[in-house]
Design an enzyme around this catalytic site. Structure first.
Site, PDB file in Angstrom:
ATOM      1  N   TYR A   7       3.659  -1.184  -8.659  1.00  0.00           N
ATOM      2  CA  TYR A   7       3.514   0.253  -8.932  1.00  0.00           C
ATOM      3  C   TYR A   7       4.407   1.003  -7.958  1.00  0.00           C
ATOM      4  CZ  TYR A   7       1.355   4.922  -9.183  1.00  0.00           C
ATOM      5  OH  TYR A   7       1.137   6.273  -9.330  1.00  0.00           O
ATOM      6  N   ASP A  12      10.684  -1.063  -2.295  1.00  0.00           N
ATOM      7  CA  ASP A  12       9.648  -0.033  -2.239  1.00  0.00           C
ATOM      8  C   ASP A  12       8.661  -0.440  -1.129  1.00  0.00           C
ATOM      9  OD1 ASP A  12       7.376   1.559  -4.622  1.00  0.00           O
ATOM     10  OD2 ASP A  12       7.482   1.584  -2.434  1.00  0.00           O
ATOM     11  N   LYS A  44       3.209   7.018   3.101  1.00  0.00           N
ATOM     12  CA  LYS A  44       1.937   6.638   3.729  1.00  0.00           C
ATOM     13  C   LYS A  44       1.981   6.672   5.262  1.00  0.00           C
ATOM     14  CE  LYS A  44       0.728   3.975  -0.393  1.00  0.00           C
ATOM     15  NZ  LYS A  44      -0.516   4.476  -0.984  1.00  0.00           N
TER      16      LYS A  44
HETATM   17  P1  KE4 Z   1       2.381   8.307  -3.869  1.00  0.00           P
HETATM   18  O1  KE4 Z   1       3.147   9.144  -4.880  1.00  0.00           O
HETATM   19  O2  KE4 Z   1       0.980   8.003  -4.333  1.00  0.00           O
HETATM   20  O3  KE4 Z   1       2.460   8.866  -2.451  1.00  0.00           O
HETATM   21  O4  KE4 Z   1       3.116   6.888  -3.732  1.00  0.00           O
HETATM   22  C1  KE4 Z   1       3.368   6.160  -4.911  1.00  0.00           C
HETATM   23  C2  KE4 Z   1       3.540   4.691  -4.537  1.00  0.00           C
HETATM   24  C3  KE4 Z   1       4.822   4.170  -4.486  1.00  0.00           C
HETATM   25  N1  KE4 Z   1       5.029   2.870  -4.155  1.00  0.00           N
HETATM   26  C4  KE4 Z   1       3.985   2.056  -3.857  1.00  0.00           C
HETATM   27  C5  KE4 Z   1       4.262   0.621  -3.495  1.00  0.00           C
HETATM   28  C6  KE4 Z   1       2.660   2.544  -3.899  1.00  0.00           C
HETATM   29  O5  KE4 Z   1       1.632   1.700  -3.622  1.00  0.00           O
HETATM   30  C7  KE4 Z   1       2.431   3.888  -4.237  1.00  0.00           C
HETATM   31  C8  KE4 Z   1       1.035   4.476  -4.321  1.00  0.00           C
HETATM   32  N2  KE4 Z   1      -0.023   3.597  -3.948  1.00  0.00           N
HETATM   33  C9  KE4 Z   1      -1.321   3.881  -4.530  1.00  0.00           C
HETATM   34  C10 KE4 Z   1      -2.292   2.768  -4.103  1.00  0.00           C
HETATM   35  N3  KE4 Z   1      -2.065   1.554  -4.784  1.00  0.00           N
HETATM   36  C11 KE4 Z   1      -1.806   5.241  -4.153  1.00  0.00           C
HETATM   37  C12 KE4 Z   1      -3.253   5.490  -4.446  1.00  0.00           C
HETATM   38  C13 KE4 Z   1      -3.438   6.339  -5.675  1.00  0.00           C
HETATM   39  O6  KE4 Z   1      -2.636   6.207  -6.618  1.00  0.00           O
HETATM   40  O7  KE4 Z   1      -4.408   7.130  -5.655  1.00  0.00           O
END
Ligand code: KE4
Length: 442
Positions: free
Chosen positions: A157, A252, A280
């Site tokens: 993701y 990523d 993060k």
């Molecule tokens: P954000 O847009 O959520 O800040 O980041 C997206 C993203 C990009 N790349 C990786 C590897 C990620 O894991 C994420 C977002 N992670 C999720 C948890 N698996 C965020 C939690 C959520 O979606 O509420």
């Protein structure tokens, strides 16, 4: 089952009366009552506790329940909640204002810290989320290579940008199809999806589109299908293949950056990507994303180059302050060995319990990322991850929650261990997991 404010999803009732009422009201104003889907507990059923406070390894809900937190805001809080040096730095910063929309030295300071820690990042651009970082990294890769196609991996993701909400077509090397309403077919068709850890499928894609692939984007340690480590030849082969065909390798590291080591997964595995996405941890719990790489690539970005990206709150002074404090603390000697000691002791305890209980469980861990897959077979990609018994996982989750352990509310997420998790926390967690697995055996 909801018994008047008390929910029973395991044999241990818990009081969620206020959260239940708040969740009911929230669903009138927020889709699903949440601002991000996983928080609604759809994967495990039940009412999500509404949190009022976090301190160290603990979070506290509206009903006074205390939990040892293994979500840690989905990764940012590697130092734990309300870490005092970060709190005091933010208190001072907020007195100077919350946002200027103008350059600050803070941005250069954090950029230098990241570049020093991650040498492949000669230049960086801060944005406000991982999604924004990845979305822009793909635009940059396309702008730099003058190519359109992107390769991603099933189960990884990368945020919710349209071109990444896609799934593989019928064949491995067929063009992507939308994985969400609202994503136009034309957007999806430039995204090709391969199984994680499967180099043959990536080679097939490059043989079919030798001059059309702008980049390959990968989570160097997959953590969005649960934690799935790269097999030994996977990342080196991606590096070799992208070099051979003139595509960019995009790591990523939104989760793995400053998580699996101070230099991220690229330091851990000794692979240098062309572009790295971060998020993060580098924001210390405030909204952030970033993308970076060598100068010749990054200077494609406006205002130096022609590839456009902008952001009102990018490089926000409060976010930069929290990020600087976080990396200052993480750069101190011994931090990652402490994290490793905590994480390996939890993994060893769980593995011992699993062996003793004779339960079908496959545990994966890289550094302070851990997943307990409810399946007996090894998990090496999304297909094998999906063999897990998600119903059993849901029951396991609620046993833990009722006993004060806040585990990620989905089989396909990582548990995060922080520097704030004490020996007592880990021991208590082990005892609760042991009790939960025993009760699942019936
Ligand atoms: P954000 O847009 O959520 O800040 O980041 C997206 C993203 C990009 N790349 C990786 C590897 C990620 O894991 C994420 C977002 N992670 C999720 C948890 N698996 C965020 C939690 C959520 O979606 O509420």
């Amino acid at each position: 089952m909801f018994l008047g404010g008390c929910e029973l999803y395991s044999d241990v009732p818990m009081n969620l009366e206020h959260s239940q009422k708040l969740f009911y009201e929230a669903q009138h104003y927020l889709p699903g009552g949440v601002d991000s889907p996983v928080r609604a507990f759809k994967a495990v059923s039940g009412t999500p506790p509404f949190i009022v406070k976090g301190k160290g390894s603990k979070i506290y809900d509206e009903d006074g329940n205390e939990f040892i937190d293994y979500v840690c805001s989905w990764g940012p809080l590697i130092l734990g909640h309300s870490y005092p040096p970060i709190v005091s730095a933010l208190k001072q910063a907020v007195e100077r204002g919350t946002s200027y929309g103008a350059p600050t030295e803070l941005e250069t300071t954090l950029a230098k810290m990241i570049s020093t820690a991650v040498p492949s990042i000669e230049m960086i651009r801060f944005v406000n989320s991982g999604t924004e970082a990845v979305m822009t990294a793909l635009r940059l890769a396309r702008g730099f290579t003058h190519r359109d196609k992107i390769v991603k991996f099933a189960g990884c993701y990368h945020g919710h940008a349209d071109g990444l909400l896609t799934k593989g077509g019928s064949g491995l090397a067929t063009l992507g199809i939308p994985d969400s309403p609202g994503v136009p077919l034309s957007y999806a068709q430039n995204t090709l999806t391969a199984p994680y850890n499967d180099m043959k499928s990536v080679e097939n894609i490059f043989e079919r589109y030798p001059k059309e692939i702008a980049g390959v984007i990968v989570e160097p340690v997959a953590a969005n299908m649960g934690v799935v480590p790269p097999q030994p030849d996977f990342l080196p082969s991606l590096r070799r293949l992208t070099n051979e065909f003139g595509a960019l390798l995009i790591f990523d590291e939104v989760i793995t950056g400053f998580r699996v080591s101070y230099g991220g997964a690229q330091a851990l595995y000794g692979i240098t990507p062309d572009i790295t996405c971060l998020g993060k941890i580098i924001g210390g719990g405030l909204p952030i994303g970033a993308y970076g790489g060598r100068q010749e690539i990054m200077e494609m970005m406006a205002p130096v180059g022609p590839v456009y990206q902008a952001g009102t709150l990018s490089g926000n002074p409060l976010v930069m302050t929290a990020g600087i404090e976080t990396l200052n603390l993480l750069s101190k000697p011994g931090v990652y060995s402490q994290l490793e000691a905590k994480s390996s002791s939890l993994e060893e305890s769980i593995s011992a319990i699993v062996a003793e209980a004779g339960i079908d469980l496959y545990v994966t861990r890289i550094a302070s990322l851990l997943t307990m897959f409810f399946t007996s077979s090894p998990v090496v990609d999304f297909k094998s991850a999906k063999q897990s018994d998600t119903t059993l996982f849901g029951r396991f989750f609620h046993h833990l929650l009722a006993e004060g352990i806040y585990w990620p509310p989905s089989q396909f997420e990582a548990a995060f261990i922080s520097l704030a998790h004490s020996h007592d926390d880990l021991q208590a967690t082990t005892m609760v997991i042991k009790k939960a697995l025993r009760s699942l055996q019936g």
